[in-house]
Design a protein around this motif. Structure first.
Motif, PDB file in Angstrom:
ATOM      1  N   ALA A 175      -9.854   9.863   0.588  1.00 57.08           N
ATOM      2  CA  ALA A 175      -9.000  10.969   1.027  1.00 57.08           C
ATOM      3  C   ALA A 175      -9.352  12.248   0.278  1.00 57.08           C
ATOM      4  CB  ALA A 175      -7.531  10.613   0.821  1.00 57.08           C
ATOM      5  N   LYS A 176      -9.606  12.153  -1.029  1.00 52.37           N
ATOM      6  CA  LYS A 176      -9.966  13.337  -1.804  1.00 52.37           C
ATOM      7  C   LYS A 176     -11.290  13.924  -1.323  1.00 52.37           C
ATOM      8  CE  LYS A 176      -7.504  12.540  -6.112  1.00 52.37           C
ATOM      9  NZ  LYS A 176      -7.613  12.321  -7.557  1.00 52.37           N
ATOM     10  N   VAL A 187      -3.706  15.048  -1.995  1.00 53.22           N
ATOM     11  CA  VAL A 187      -3.404  13.738  -2.555  1.00 53.22           C
ATOM     12  C   VAL A 187      -2.508  13.981  -3.758  1.00 53.22           C
ATOM     13  CG1 VAL A 187      -4.344  11.699  -3.680  1.00 53.22           C
ATOM     14  CG2 VAL A 187      -5.543  12.713  -1.745  1.00 53.22           C
ATOM     15  N   GLU A 240      -7.761   6.387  -2.233  1.00 54.64           N
ATOM     16  CA  GLU A 240      -7.578   7.699  -2.849  1.00 54.64           C
ATOM     17  C   GLU A 240      -8.876   8.511  -2.925  1.00 54.64           C
ATOM     18  OE1 GLU A 240      -5.573   9.703  -6.832  1.00 54.64           O
ATOM     19  OE2 GLU A 240      -6.162   7.593  -6.876  1.00 54.64           O
ATOM     20  N   LEU A 274      -1.575   5.757   0.089  1.00 48.11           N
ATOM     21  CA  LEU A 274      -3.016   5.518   0.130  1.00 48.11           C
ATOM     22  C   LEU A 274      -3.424   4.256  -0.619  1.00 48.11           C
ATOM     23  CD1 LEU A 274      -4.352   9.110  -0.574  1.00 48.11           C
ATOM     24  CD2 LEU A 274      -4.402   7.884   1.599  1.00 48.11           C
ATOM     25  N   TYR A 278      -0.981  10.537   0.330  1.00 48.37           N
ATOM     26  CA  TYR A 278      -1.502  11.687   1.073  1.00 48.37           C
ATOM     27  C   TYR A 278      -0.317  12.452   1.639  1.00 48.37           C
ATOM     28  CZ  TYR A 278      -3.543  14.286   4.945  1.00 48.37           C
ATOM     29  OH  TYR A 278      -3.905  15.276   5.818  1.00 48.37           O
TER      30      TYR A 278
END
Length: 123
Positions: A83-84, A50, A80, A75, A62
């Motif tokens: 995704a992290k 990210v 966020e 994102l 991303y």
């Protein structure tokens, strides 16, 4: 991944590999089972990173390099953290695979030893 995490991960792997040689075969197999059960809890996962892209307003994005092509997906602030977390799961999976590899190396080494020698190294 920050450098301090990489250094600590490799230190842990080194310590594990040094300690694995003194453990019994059954304790190594038990550790493998524990690691296998941990793998099931790591999904969903994804590789990539990210990053924040932009000149005035940095937007969470991303980024993934796949087959030589970089793919970028916007994102937004809400996606966020998801995704992290998924990327972190991927890194945890790699760590588990590395630890399993070290243990399996020790198991393979012991396959060549006669049963009498295995018992003396397992004490």
């Amino acid at each position: 991944m920050p450098l301090y995490m990489l250094i600590s991960m490799y230190s842990i792997y080194y310590i594990i590999s040094m300690n694995a040689s003194g453990k019994s075969l059954s304790s190594l197999e038990n550790r493998l089972q524990v690691l296998q059960s941990r793998i099931g809890n790591l999904f969903p996962l994804m590789r990539g990173s990210v990053v924040r892209i932009g000149t005035t307003s940095k937007r969470p994005t991303y980024s993934l390099n796949l087959k030589g092509k970089t793919r970028i997906v916007y994102l937004g602030e809400a996606k966020e953290p998801v995704a992290k977390a998924w990327i972190e799961n991927y890194h945890k999976l790699l760590g588990i695979v590395d630890e399993m590899t070290l243990i399996n190396i020790e198991v393979i080494k012991r396959m060549d030893q006669p049963a009498r020698e295995r018992k003396s190294t397992q004490k």
